[in-house]
Design a protein around this motif. Sequence first.
Motif, mmCIF file in Angstrom:
data_model
loop_
_atom_site.group_PDB
_atom_site.id
_atom_site.type_symbol
_atom_site.label_atom_id
_atom_site.label_comp_id
_atom_site.label_asym_id
_atom_site.label_seq_id
_atom_site.Cartn_x
_atom_site.Cartn_y
_atom_site.Cartn_z
ATOM 1 N N GLY A 196 0.823 -1.219 0.000
ATOM 2 C CA GLY A 196 0.000 0.000 0.000
ATOM 3 C C GLY A 196 0.849 1.258 0.000
ATOM 4 N N ALA A 197 1.944 1.225 0.771
ATOM 5 C CA ALA A 197 2.855 2.379 0.824
ATOM 6 C C ALA A 197 3.447 2.646 -0.557
ATOM 7 C CB ALA A 197 3.967 2.115 1.837
ATOM 8 N N THR A 198 3.893 1.582 -1.212
ATOM 9 C CA THR A 198 4.535 1.723 -2.519
ATOM 10 C C THR A 198 3.524 2.196 -3.569
ATOM 11 O OG1 THR A 198 5.959 -0.117 -1.873
ATOM 12 C CG2 THR A 198 6.024 0.556 -4.187
ATOM 13 N N LEU A 199 2.331 1.591 -3.538
ATOM 14 C CA LEU A 199 1.281 1.953 -4.496
ATOM 15 C C LEU A 199 0.883 3.421 -4.345
ATOM 16 C CD1 LEU A 199 -0.853 0.970 -6.603
ATOM 17 C CD2 LEU A 199 -2.330 0.405 -4.673
ATOM 18 N N MET A 200 0.638 3.852 -3.108
ATOM 19 C CA MET A 200 0.177 5.225 -2.880
ATOM 20 C C MET A 200 1.282 6.230 -3.196
ATOM 21 S SD MET A 200 -2.681 6.695 -1.962
ATOM 22 C CE MET A 200 -3.669 5.755 -0.797
ATOM 23 N N ALA A 201 2.522 5.918 -2.795
ATOM 24 C CA ALA A 201 3.636 6.816 -3.115
ATOM 25 C C ALA A 201 3.828 6.898 -4.631
ATOM 26 C CB ALA A 201 4.912 6.344 -2.434
ATOM 27 N N GLY A 202 3.679 5.767 -5.302
ATOM 28 C CA GLY A 202 3.835 5.734 -6.761
ATOM 29 C C GLY A 202 2.780 6.584 -7.455
ATOM 30 N N LEU A 203 1.532 6.451 -7.029
ATOM 31 C CA LEU A 203 0.468 7.235 -7.656
ATOM 32 C C LEU A 203 0.641 8.719 -7.333
ATOM 33 C CD1 LEU A 203 -2.543 4.790 -7.094
ATOM 34 C CD2 LEU A 203 -1.437 5.310 -9.261
ATOM 35 N N GLU A 204 1.071 9.029 -6.107
ATOM 36 C CA GLU A 204 1.314 10.418 -5.706
ATOM 37 C C GLU A 204 2.442 11.021 -6.550
ATOM 38 O OE1 GLU A 204 -0.597 11.955 -3.529
ATOM 39 O OE2 GLU A 204 0.506 13.838 -3.598
ATOM 40 N N TRP A 205 3.496 10.254 -6.760
ATOM 41 C CA TRP A 205 4.623 10.651 -7.626
ATOM 42 C C TRP A 205 4.105 11.087 -8.996
ATOM 43 C CZ3 TRP A 205 7.544 6.125 -10.319
ATOM 44 C CH2 TRP A 205 8.529 6.610 -11.195
ATOM 45 N N LEU A 206 3.262 10.246 -9.590
ATOM 46 C CA LEU A 206 2.842 10.497 -10.964
ATOM 47 C C LEU A 206 1.791 11.598 -11.060
ATOM 48 C CD1 LEU A 206 2.939 6.784 -12.026
ATOM 49 C CD2 LEU A 206 4.594 8.589 -12.574
ATOM 50 N N VAL A 207 1.097 11.855 -9.951
ATOM 51 C CA VAL A 207 0.142 12.962 -9.917
ATOM 52 C C VAL A 207 0.883 14.280 -9.679
ATOM 53 C CG1 VAL A 207 -1.625 14.030 -8.452
ATOM 54 C CG2 VAL A 207 -1.928 11.689 -9.234
ATOM 55 N N SER A 208 1.903 14.239 -8.789
ATOM 56 C CA SER A 208 2.499 15.494 -8.323
ATOM 57 C C SER A 208 3.698 15.944 -9.153
ATOM 58 C CB SER A 208 2.907 15.368 -6.858
ATOM 59 O OG SER A 208 3.999 14.463 -6.733
ATOM 60 N N ASP A 209 4.563 14.997 -9.548
ATOM 61 C CA ASP A 209 5.809 15.410 -10.197
ATOM 62 C C ASP A 209 6.436 14.228 -10.950
ATOM 63 O OD1 ASP A 209 8.009 16.814 -10.970
ATOM 64 O OD2 ASP A 209 8.621 17.434 -8.959
ATOM 65 N N LEU A 249 6.019 12.310 -0.198
ATOM 66 C CA LEU A 249 5.948 10.910 -0.641
ATOM 67 C C LEU A 249 5.938 9.963 0.555
ATOM 68 C CD1 LEU A 249 8.133 10.417 -3.801
ATOM 69 C CD2 LEU A 249 5.702 10.850 -3.617
ATOM 70 N N MET A 250 6.705 10.295 1.597
ATOM 71 C CA MET A 250 6.676 9.468 2.805
ATOM 72 C C MET A 250 5.296 9.517 3.441
ATOM 73 S SD MET A 250 10.448 10.262 4.485
ATOM 74 C CE MET A 250 10.234 9.177 5.895
ATOM 75 N N ALA A 251 4.677 10.688 3.406
ATOM 76 C CA ALA A 251 3.317 10.824 3.938
ATOM 77 C C ALA A 251 2.348 9.934 3.160
ATOM 78 C CB ALA A 251 2.871 12.285 3.872
ATOM 79 N N ALA A 252 2.489 9.943 1.829
ATOM 80 C CA ALA A 252 1.650 9.074 0.997
ATOM 81 C C ALA A 252 1.916 7.607 1.336
ATOM 82 C CB ALA A 252 1.912 9.341 -0.484
ATOM 83 N N SER A 253 3.181 7.276 1.625
ATOM 84 C CA SER A 253 3.536 5.900 1.987
ATOM 85 C C SER A 253 2.854 5.471 3.279
ATOM 86 C CB SER A 253 5.053 5.755 2.180
ATOM 87 O OG SER A 253 5.733 6.010 0.980
ATOM 88 N N VAL A 254 2.916 6.341 4.280
ATOM 89 C CA VAL A 254 2.311 5.994 5.572
ATOM 90 C C VAL A 254 0.792 5.878 5.419
ATOM 91 C CG1 VAL A 254 1.960 6.726 7.965
ATOM 92 C CG2 VAL A 254 4.175 7.069 6.884
ATOM 93 N N PHE A 255 0.214 6.822 4.684
ATOM 94 C CA PHE A 255 -1.235 6.788 4.432
ATOM 95 C C PHE A 255 -1.615 5.504 3.684
ATOM 96 C CE2 PHE A 255 -5.158 7.773 2.221
ATOM 97 C CZ PHE A 255 -5.888 8.493 3.149
ATOM 98 N N GLY A 256 -0.894 5.204 2.606
ATOM 99 C CA GLY A 256 -1.187 4.018 1.791
ATOM 100 C C GLY A 256 -0.990 2.727 2.565
ATOM 101 N N ALA A 257 0.061 2.684 3.385
ATOM 102 C CA ALA A 257 0.323 1.491 4.199
ATOM 103 C C ALA A 257 -0.832 1.248 5.160
ATOM 104 C CB ALA A 257 1.630 1.679 4.973
ATOM 105 N N THR A 258 -1.290 2.318 5.806
ATOM 106 C CA THR A 258 -2.362 2.189 6.796
ATOM 107 C C THR A 258 -3.676 1.795 6.128
ATOM 108 O OG1 THR A 258 -1.243 3.947 8.038
ATOM 109 C CG2 THR A 258 -3.470 3.362 8.734
#
Lengths: 209, 209
Positions: A165-178, B158-167
């Motif tokens: 979940g952390a990787t998925l959300m960070a990945g999607l955030e990456w592609l949305v933000s920058d 991105l770390m924030a997105a990771s913590v959010f996505g993990a949870t």
Amino acid sequence: MARTTGTKRAILDAALQLAAERGISGTTMDDVAERAGVAKGSLYYNFSSKDQLFEGLMLEGMSALTEALREARAGAQGEAAIEALVTTLLGRIKANTPLARVIAGDIFRTDRPWQETSFAFRHEALAEFAAAIDGAGRERSVPAGQDPGASVTWSTQLMAASVFGATLMAGLEWLVSDPDRPQADVVDAVLATFGRSREPAVVQAKTPR
Amino acid sequence: MARTTGTKRAILDAALQLAAERGISGTTMDDVAERAGVAKGSLYYNFSSKDQLFEGLMLEGMSALTEALREARAGAQGEAAIEALVTTLLGRIKANTPLARVIAGDIFRTDRPWQETSFAFRHEALAEFAAAIDGAGRERSVPAGQDPGASVTWSTQLMAASVFGATLMAGLEWLVSDPDRPQADVVDAVLATFGRSREPAVVQAKTPR
């Protein structure tokens, strides 16, 4: 899985584009035929129903993902296996963002005809993460070929879901933000969240990328 | 936000149930009227369109979530703020799983009329996690009231997105796999993923629950 080509490929690609834009439920077979530039007869010749089409699309995407994760984990030991899985998942999200979006939105739906197969793939993907977490903790990995989920505790299963979940959300955030930021920066941020850093040897090996 | 009651509440609840079962796109205003047990005239009197109805539903859910996260972070310092956010998010997922599913499936859609508002809420929620991560690293928190996202680096975002996505993913996995397990076990697994553990004082305070 053999690579799909020709009309079938055009239909799957059109279905994916449309699902990413307006959701699976918001996409009709008429839309798909129009976007793919094929006659409706040809569409139904290849996929007998909308459910069959989207089941095919999801399964193609999910089996490619689990296979990539399996290979990534098999090629690494201990801590490096977690990094390899994070890197591989981010790479797939970057390479096919529409598919990542559609899978992310579908993964916890409970009303899909393909729910059981989708559940099995999610389980397989999480098992790779669980095996890597287990291996990092115990300084050994589950051998490739052995069911990595066989002896996984519930807590490790939840940790696997956390890493995924952390990787998925960070990945999607990456592609949305920058999206122009290098993938290595995203890997670093995800690993930093886990209190880990990239393995020096792996940084070396990846520099030319 | 004032608590919605009566017919409006019945409509929003019916819309949520249906969206959790078959997606927003798969839900019609007719379905909502039938499930809520209200006449179509009454439905349209309360919500002039399906978009307006689902926008209302998403915003109600997301603003309640960001408010809960803000309160949780304001009441904790340093490491404890991350734990408070993880605990709060898991609590909301448990308390309203259908809403969590609908929001999770919607969060990276780019075709919704409510996309900008939804984006703003995601940014606000992530800003709380970013502030907690920043605060834990620097052993101080951003004061409540000050925009916590103001000076956040991309990496912290991105770390924030990771913590959010993990949870989020661990929470959904919990409720799919073994919902009777106590929430504290899930908090432990998520924090263990980050190489952290629960604060003893917090464990104490939560024992009677």
